[in-house]
Design a protein around this motif. Structure first.
Motif, PDB file in Angstrom:
ATOM      1  N   TYR A 296       8.433  -0.806   4.160  1.00 37.22           N
ATOM      2  CA  TYR A 296       8.482   0.596   4.543  1.00 37.22           C
ATOM      3  C   TYR A 296       9.699   1.228   3.873  1.00 37.22           C
ATOM      4  O   TYR A 296      10.459   0.565   3.157  1.00 37.22           O
ATOM      5  N   ILE A 297       9.885   2.508   4.070  1.00 33.34           N
ATOM      6  CA  ILE A 297      10.962   3.266   3.422  1.00 33.34           C
ATOM      7  C   ILE A 297      11.730   4.055   4.475  1.00 33.34           C
ATOM      8  O   ILE A 297      11.137   4.593   5.410  1.00 33.34           O
ATOM      9  N   ASN A 298      13.049   4.101   4.322  1.00 32.30           N
ATOM     10  CA  ASN A 298      13.879   4.997   5.126  1.00 32.30           C
ATOM     11  C   ASN A 298      14.536   6.028   4.218  1.00 32.30           C
ATOM     12  O   ASN A 298      15.099   5.668   3.178  1.00 32.30           O
ATOM     13  N   ALA A 299      14.456   7.288   4.600  1.00 33.77           N
ATOM     14  CA  ALA A 299      15.203   8.345   3.923  1.00 33.77           C
ATOM     15  C   ALA A 299      16.346   8.749   4.835  1.00 33.77           C
ATOM     16  O   ALA A 299      16.130   9.046   6.014  1.00 33.77           O
TER      17      ALA A 299
ATOM     18  N   LYS B 139       0.816  -1.213   0.000  1.00 35.60           N
ATOM     19  CA  LYS B 139       0.000   0.000   0.000  1.00 35.60           C
ATOM     20  C   LYS B 139       0.855   1.271   0.000  1.00 35.60           C
ATOM     21  O   LYS B 139       0.532   2.254  -0.680  1.00 35.60           O
ATOM     22  N   LEU B 140       1.941   1.281   0.751  1.00 35.32           N
ATOM     23  CA  LEU B 140       2.785   2.474   0.806  1.00 35.32           C
ATOM     24  C   LEU B 140       3.289   2.846  -0.584  1.00 35.32           C
ATOM     25  O   LEU B 140       3.200   4.013  -0.996  1.00 35.32           O
TER      26      LEU B 140
ATOM     27  N   SER C  20      18.650   8.532   9.965  1.00 37.83           N
ATOM     28  CA  SER C  20      17.337   8.422   9.328  1.00 37.83           C
ATOM     29  C   SER C  20      16.562   9.733   9.445  1.00 37.83           C
ATOM     30  O   SER C  20      16.168  10.151  10.537  1.00 37.83           O
ATOM     31  N   ILE C  21      16.356  10.384   8.305  1.00 36.28           N
ATOM     32  CA  ILE C  21      15.529  11.591   8.240  1.00 36.28           C
ATOM     33  C   ILE C  21      14.094  11.246   8.619  1.00 36.28           C
ATOM     34  O   ILE C  21      13.445  11.934   9.408  1.00 36.28           O
ATOM     35  N   VAL C  22      13.597  10.158   8.052  1.00 35.25           N
ATOM     36  CA  VAL C  22      12.236   9.726   8.350  1.00 35.25           C
ATOM     37  C   VAL C  22      12.037   8.275   7.922  1.00 35.25           C
ATOM     38  O   VAL C  22      12.610   7.822   6.939  1.00 35.25           O
ATOM     39  N   LYS C  23      11.263   7.553   8.712  1.00 36.34           N
ATOM     40  CA  LYS C  23      10.791   6.225   8.342  1.00 36.34           C
ATOM     41  C   LYS C  23       9.344   6.370   7.880  1.00 36.34           C
ATOM     42  O   LYS C  23       8.510   6.917   8.604  1.00 36.34           O
ATOM     43  N   LEU C  24       9.056   5.895   6.669  1.00 42.58           N
ATOM     44  CA  LEU C  24       7.729   6.066   6.075  1.00 42.58           C
ATOM     45  C   LEU C  24       6.958   4.757   6.031  1.00 42.58           C
ATOM     46  O   LEU C  24       7.489   3.727   5.590  1.00 42.58           O
TER      47      LEU C  24
END
Length: 284
Positions: A48-51, A17-18, A57-61
């Motif tokens: 999931y995604i890591n930036a 879904k992401l 890690s800026i953000v985990k999505l």
């Protein structure tokens, strides 16, 4: 629905879904992350995604309950400067942030905190290994993944690979070390047995041998996801998995000495003895 075990190589779903919602909705904050020259984005096997900014890690999505969810380690998030942009904070390590508030100002603030609290030194003879890793990723478009983690083996040990490269259809695991890392050779005071780097590379070899086809299939799916999301992919198909992981050693010495030359010779002798594919890369 994917019935594979969470955390396994088979769990990564190209239609999760992401990934689908990012393609449909095209959020402004997603475009901001993708277009930032200092940020690199990794797809994770649990969908999931890591930036990342040089390993921080800026953000985990994720996509939960029909909406995008972004989390960041609380020490990278300046509550005073970014008040009103936290959605949830249960006094745990991670806080849930308002992704719609993610703009260049917020990114700069997060990067500043990562620089201060995580990266440490960038210059001199002891630059942060994560900084070196990040520079390699940004300068080498053949790097398709970083910090690959797998902890499903029978003895419950965690395997973590610094870099994953795809070049001419061949996928290679890469371990990164700085030249002064004591784990690179036998040290009578600290490491009189088998140097840790040999144990580490052998562990990677064993993992590849046992999971070669699953690794190939996993990374072909990962490439498909990256392409569909508009992330930079130089090659789009894996033909083979290299059964001999690579080692990159960043030589950050700024001047030569007899002892340093001796150390480098000892390291090279050890690596050649164990058949390790290594590169000593000048860093200063």
């Amino acid at each position: 629905m994917n019935k594979s075990k969470k955390g396994s190589l088979k769990y990564l779903d190209t239609s999760a879904k992401l990934f689908e919602e990012l393609k449909i909705q095209k959020p402004v904050w997603w475009t901001l992350l993708k277009n930032d020259d200092e940020i690199y984005i990794d797809i994770r096997k649990n969908n999931y995604i890591n930036a990342y900014f040089f390993g921080g890690s800026i953000v985990k999505l994720e996509f939960k309950k029909n909406r995008f969810v972004g989390e960041i380690h609380q020490k990278y998030f300046d509550n005073h400067c970014l008040s009103g942009e936290i959605i949830k904070n249960d006094n745990k390590k991670y806080v849930r942030i308002n992704l719609n508030a993610l703009d260049e100002r917020m990114l700069d603030s997060i990067k500043k905190r990562i620089n201060e609290d995580y990266l440490g030194q960038r210059t001199g003879e002891r630059p942060s290994e994560k900084y070196i890793q990040g520079k390699i990723i940004k300068n080498n478009p053949n790097i398709i993944d970083s910090e690959f983690q797998y902890n499903q083996n029978s003895n419950n040990e965690e395997l973590r690979v610094d870099l994953v490269e795809l070049s001419d259809g061949v996928l290679s695991f890469i371990e990164l070390k700085r030249i002064d890392d004591r784990r690179l050779r036998i040290d009578e005071k600290r490491n009189s047995g088998t140097p840790e780097i040999i144990v580490q590379i052998n562990k990677y070899r064993e993992f590849i041998k046992k999971n070669e086809e699953d690794i190939k299939d996993y990374y072909n799916r990962l490439l498909k996801i990256k392409q569909s999301l508009g992330l930079n992919v130089v090659e789009n198909k894996i033909l083979f998995v290299n059964n001999n992981p690579k080692l990159i050693i960043a030589n950050s010495y700024s001047k030569k000495t007899r002892k340093r030359d001796e150390r480098i010779r000892d390291i090279e002798k050890l690596l050649l003895k164990h058949g390790i594919d290594y590169t000593i890369m000048p860093w200063n």
